[in-house]
Design an enzyme around this catalytic site. Structure first.
Site, PDB file in Angstrom:
ATOM      1  N   SER A   1      49.521  11.373  59.299  1.00 17.40           N
ATOM      2  CA  SER A   1      50.962  11.092  59.420  1.00 17.40           C
ATOM      3  C   SER A   1      51.346  10.191  58.250  1.00 17.40           C
ATOM      4  O   SER A   1      50.469   9.560  57.628  1.00 17.40           O
ATOM      5  CB  SER A   1      51.200  10.348  60.732  1.00 17.40           C
ATOM      6  OG  SER A   1      52.493   9.768  60.778  1.00 17.40           O
TER       7      SER A   1
ATOM      8  N   TYR B   1      49.135   4.157  67.369  1.00 17.86           N
ATOM      9  CA  TYR B   1      49.327   5.374  66.571  1.00 17.86           C
ATOM     10  C   TYR B   1      49.011   5.107  65.099  1.00 17.86           C
ATOM     11  O   TYR B   1      48.293   5.880  64.452  1.00 17.86           O
ATOM     12  CB  TYR B   1      50.782   5.839  66.744  1.00 17.86           C
ATOM     13  CG  TYR B   1      51.108   7.183  66.150  1.00 17.86           C
ATOM     14  CD1 TYR B   1      50.865   8.360  66.865  1.00 17.86           C
ATOM     15  CD2 TYR B   1      51.686   7.298  64.885  1.00 17.86           C
ATOM     16  CE1 TYR B   1      51.182   9.598  66.330  1.00 17.86           C
ATOM     17  CE2 TYR B   1      52.000   8.534  64.342  1.00 17.86           C
ATOM     18  CZ  TYR B   1      51.751   9.680  65.065  1.00 17.86           C
ATOM     19  OH  TYR B   1      52.074  10.912  64.527  1.00 17.86           O
TER      20      TYR B   1
END
Ligand code: NAD
Length: 257
Positions: free
Chosen positions: A139, A152
């Site tokens: 990401s 995350y």
């Protein structure tokens, strides 16, 4: 670019980016193995649709990527693994001092540790074939941070590190390992964050998308699952044979800021 004769396993691929990547790999000729933790008719129907649309072999294997033994069993059950896409992922948004421990553990397990387990089983298979591609879906949060996404961001930075280490351990063996770093892509994972953000900032849906989500994405456009799929296909191509241990951002300029 033909991936005919190759088998691709894509974790977390009954929706969103994983499904988009599975479709693009199938379009390029690869046989595909779809996965998630559910075992519904509609999961198996997705595999049948892809097989019919692209003329490849496609099947769905249920395995919970939060469980190490099931991650390993997925690769074993697939029976072949030329391309491994570690994509399964979840999100939880909360300040660190209030972050529930079970959510932290689940995010680290699904977004990071699952890739360790699948890679560990896939590597001997790829080494035997003298060819392999591992594509880890990280990401923009594998390269930068945002507040309230501690687990995350930690998991995504972790998977970038795992990708580099895997690349070094496989260099010169016909195997590459890279991480794709998407910016915002409008998938169920992102949709799920919109209602809370609307409440938090007292904004409507459009404002949340433009002023909060795409605020850091200079193109002001979502990346699409087809673009992510195309990037994965490129990483599987001969042109990408010397691209290993790196990250490819598909983020509309986010990480250039
Ligand atoms: P999504 O919710 O549509 O897809 C997530 C997939 O993971 C689903 O198929 C889901 O069933 C699966 N999954 C969840 N828990 C699982 C488990 N325990 N075992 C097996 N499968 C499980 O979300 P998405 O946006 O397509 O996310 C896919 C990946 O892309 C994730 O790793 C996410 O972090 C990453 N990503 C997404 C964006 C974005 O903006 N959407 C941006 C950057 C990175």
């Amino acid at each position: 670019m033909s991936l005919k004769g190759k088998t691709a396993i894509i974790t977390g691929s009954n929706s969103g980016i994983g499904l988009g990547i599975a479709r693009e790999l199938a379009k390029a000729g690869a046989d595909v193995v779809l996965n998630s933790f559910t075992d519904r008719d509609e999961d198996h129907a997705l595999a049948r649709e892809i097989a019919a649309e692209y003329g490849v072999a496609a099947r769905y294997i249920q395995a919970d990527m939060s469980k190490g033994d099931q991650c390993r069993a997925l690769i074993e059950q697939a029976g072949a693994c030329d391309i491994l896409v570690n994509n399964a992922g979840i999100q939880h948004v909360c300040p660190i001092d209030e972050f529930p421990t079970d959510k932290w553990d689940a995010i680290i397990a699904i977004n990071l540790t699952s890739a360790f387990h699948t890679t560990a089983v896939a590597l001997p298979v790829m080494r035997k074939a003298g060819w392999g591609r591992i594509v880890n879906i990280a990401s923009a949060h594998g390269l930068t941070a945002s507040p309230y996404k501690s687990a995350y961001v930690a998991a995504k930075h972790g998977i970038v590190g795992l990708s580099k280490t895997t690349a070094l351990e496989t260099a010169g063996q016909g195997i590459t390992c890279n991480a794709i770093c998407p910016g915002y892509v409008l998938t169920p994972l992102v949709e799920a964050q919109i209602p809370d953000t609307m409440k938090k900032y007292d904004m409507d849906r459009d404002e949340v998308i433009k002023k909060v989500m795409l605020e850091r994405q200079p193109s002001k456009e979502f990346a699409t699952v087809e673009q992510l799929g195309g990037t994965a296909v490129f990483l599987c191509s001969d042109a990408a044979a010397q691209i290993t241990g790196t990250t490819i951002s598909v983020d509309g300029g986010w990480t250039a800021l």
